[in-house]
Design an enzyme around this catalytic site. Structure first.
Site, PDB file in Angstrom:
ATOM      1  N   HIS A 107      34.760  55.583  75.174  1.00 10.42           N
ATOM      2  CA  HIS A 107      35.154  54.724  76.005  1.00 10.42           C
ATOM      3  C   HIS A 107      35.215  54.952  77.742  1.00 10.42           C
ATOM      4  O   HIS A 107      35.244  56.655  77.504  1.00 10.42           O
ATOM      5  CB  HIS A 107      36.866  54.274  75.458  1.00 10.42           C
ATOM      6  N   LYS A 129      40.814  54.095  79.449  1.00  7.50           N
ATOM      7  CA  LYS A 129      41.608  53.522  78.513  1.00  7.50           C
ATOM      8  C   LYS A 129      42.595  55.054  77.585  1.00  7.50           C
ATOM      9  O   LYS A 129      42.709  56.216  78.163  1.00  7.50           O
ATOM     10  CB  LYS A 129      40.377  53.468  77.118  1.00  7.50           C
TER      11      LYS A 129
HETATM   12  N1  LIG Z   1      40.206  44.117  70.970  1.00  2.00           N
HETATM   13  C1  LIG Z   1      38.854  44.697  71.364  1.00  2.00           C
HETATM   14  O1  LIG Z   1      37.871  43.742  70.838  1.00  2.00           O
HETATM   15  C2  LIG Z   1      39.553  45.283  72.717  1.00  2.00           C
HETATM   16  C3  LIG Z   1      38.161  44.963  73.948  1.00  2.00           C
HETATM   17  C4  LIG Z   1      38.723  45.858  74.654  1.00  2.00           C
HETATM   18  C5  LIG Z   1      39.937  46.837  74.714  1.00  2.00           C
HETATM   19  N2  LIG Z   1      41.160  46.198  73.844  1.00  2.00           N
HETATM   20  C6  LIG Z   1      42.082  46.903  74.113  1.00  2.00           C
HETATM   21  O2  LIG Z   1      43.354  45.825  74.555  1.00  2.00           O
HETATM   22  C7  LIG Z   1      44.127  46.443  75.411  1.00  2.00           C
HETATM   23  C8  LIG Z   1      44.238  46.216  76.682  1.00  2.00           C
HETATM   24  O3  LIG Z   1      43.081  46.836  77.405  1.00  2.00           O
HETATM   25  P1  LIG Z   1      43.132  46.301  79.209  1.00  2.00           P
HETATM   26  O4  LIG Z   1      41.450  47.234  79.258  1.00  2.00           O
HETATM   27  O5  LIG Z   1      42.564  44.782  79.517  1.00  2.00           O
HETATM   28  O6  LIG Z   1      44.306  47.738  79.440  1.00  2.00           O
HETATM   29  P2  LIG Z   1      45.039  47.371  81.142  1.00  2.00           P
HETATM   30  O7  LIG Z   1      43.801  46.992  81.621  1.00  2.00           O
HETATM   31  O8  LIG Z   1      44.973  48.705  81.318  1.00  2.00           O
HETATM   32  O9  LIG Z   1      46.031  46.208  80.567  1.00  2.00           O
HETATM   33  C9  LIG Z   1      47.147  46.179  79.486  1.00  2.00           C
HETATM   34  C10 LIG Z   1      48.006  45.101  80.776  1.00  2.00           C
HETATM   35  O10 LIG Z   1      48.996  44.927  79.976  1.00  2.00           O
HETATM   36  C11 LIG Z   1      50.820  45.844  80.514  1.00  2.00           C
HETATM   37  N3  LIG Z   1      51.370  45.803  79.791  1.00  2.00           N
HETATM   38  C12 LIG Z   1      51.697  47.056  79.454  1.00  2.00           C
HETATM   39  N4  LIG Z   1      52.515  46.974  78.735  1.00  2.00           N
HETATM   40  C13 LIG Z   1      53.464  45.956  78.560  1.00  2.00           C
HETATM   41  C14 LIG Z   1      54.070  45.514  77.787  1.00  2.00           C
HETATM   42  N5  LIG Z   1      55.715  46.216  77.016  1.00  2.00           N
HETATM   43  N6  LIG Z   1      54.622  44.364  77.862  1.00  2.00           N
HETATM   44  C15 LIG Z   1      54.099  43.665  78.965  1.00  2.00           C
HETATM   45  N7  LIG Z   1      52.223  43.970  79.229  1.00  2.00           N
HETATM   46  C16 LIG Z   1      52.866  45.049  79.444  1.00  2.00           C
HETATM   47  C17 LIG Z   1      50.196  45.767  81.553  1.00  2.00           C
HETATM   48  O11 LIG Z   1      50.537  45.577  82.993  1.00  2.00           O
HETATM   49  P3  LIG Z   1      51.102  47.578  83.275  1.00  2.00           P
HETATM   50  O12 LIG Z   1      49.960  47.508  84.369  1.00  2.00           O
HETATM   51  O13 LIG Z   1      51.387  46.780  84.330  1.00  2.00           O
HETATM   52  O14 LIG Z   1      51.068  48.784  82.783  1.00  2.00           O
HETATM   53  C18 LIG Z   1      48.455  45.639  81.583  1.00  2.00           C
HETATM   54  O15 LIG Z   1      48.424  44.577  82.594  1.00  2.00           O
HETATM   55  C19 LIG Z   1      44.277  47.819  75.138  1.00  2.00           C
HETATM   56  O16 LIG Z   1      44.789  48.063  74.233  1.00  2.00           O
HETATM   57  C20 LIG Z   1      42.819  48.112  74.201  1.00  2.00           C
HETATM   58  O17 LIG Z   1      42.751  49.307  73.783  1.00  2.00           O
HETATM   59  C21 LIG Z   1      40.879  45.989  72.603  1.00  2.00           C
END
Ligand SMILES: NC(=O)c1ccc[n+]([C@@H]2O[C@H](COP(=O)([O-])OP(=O)(O)OC[C@H]3O[C@@H](n4cnc5c(N)ncnc54)[C@H](OP(=O)(O)O)[C@@H]3O)[C@@H](O)[C@H]2O)c1
Length: 238
Positions: free
Chosen positions: A131, A135
């Protein structure tokens, strides 16, 4: 459906907003770190919450969603098998359906299914997941789910190899080693390598842009109201 997106300003949250822009779903709140999920749930009483936040908070978020009587659509990684089991028990108790989606992309769903099929014939498998360097957790939700699926078919054959440096053989999940690579330039990639006498089989998937998750996000949102229990995996909706 009236929907909250939790983690809305993140990379996946932004993608979800775009993916759902042309749908009939009404996004009633876009929440982030500083917002109070429990309070918003009791004020807005939405039908479902799409959680795309972080591994540190996903278990508590999902409990909060279920206990409010709302349906969870969980794309966040980091839920262990035990955590998922406890959430399924909670969802039964609260009569709430929902879905945990380790990977929203069609190719990744098929990769896991092909790996599950190959596991019937090959005695040992190892997983390499790669990744981008932003991540925040390892191993990935997809690799954990793949290991669970392989384990559901067979016990991984053990090897006599001893680590001289801790971690050299990867993380052990159901006897299946998972090796996590984090590098800029990568997005989301996984190889499942099976080995037997004189041959290996590699099943490989590459997410090249986040757009590959859009159709799966829309599908999970379209179907969640039909679910009578908390299920795991987009394959059940395809
Ligand atoms: N299922 C799938 O197909 C798939 C695909 C890709 C990624 N994912 C997963 O999806 C998740 C998000 O990925 P991403 O790339 O979007 O990450 P990201 O860009 O870091 O976004 C995470 C978001 O969640 C917010 N957040 C963190 N803690 C929180 C809380 N307690 N309450 C509310 N919001 C909160 C963050 O805010 P701040 O920036 O203020 O901390 C940020 O806006 C990860 O776990 C990733 O592994 C899943």
């Amino acid at each position: 459906m009236r929907l909250i997106i939790n983690g809305a300003s993140g990379k996946m949250g932004q993608l979800a907003i775009t993916a759902l822009a042309k749908s009939d779903h009404d996004i009633v709140a876009k929440l982030n770190h500083e917002d109070d999920l429990k309070k918003t749930l009791s004020e807005l009483k939405p039908d479902a919450v799409l959680d795309l936040t972080s591994a540190e908070v996903v278990l508590q978020n999902t409990k909060t969603i279920i206990e409010s009587g709302c349906r969870p659509i969980i794309g966040t990684s980091g839920l262990t098998e035990e955590a998922i089991y406890s959430l399924q028990t909670l969802s039964k108790k609260n009569h709430v359906g929902g879905i945990i989606v380790p990977n929203f992309s069609l190719g990744a769903v098929l990769m896991i299914q092909f790996a599950e099929k190959a596991a019937r014939y090959f005695p040992r498998a190892e997983i390499i997941e790669k990744h981008h360097d932003q991540k925040k957790d390892a191993p990935s939700g997809t690799s954990l789910y793949t290991a669970q699926k392989i384990h559901g078919v067979r016990q991984n054959q053990t090897v006599a190899c001893k680590e001289t440096i801790t971690g050299a053989l990867g993380a052990n999940v159901n006897d299946i080693p998972i090796h996590s690579v984090r590098l800029s330039g990568l997005l989301a990639h996984q190889e499942v390598i099976f080995g037997d006498t004189g041959e290996t089989l590699t099943i490989k998937h590459d997410s090249l842009t986040r757009d590959c998750f859009a159709a799966g996000i829309a599908l999970a949102c379209d179907k969640v109201m039909e679910l009578g229990e908390l299920i795991v995996g987009l394959e059940h909706l395809l």
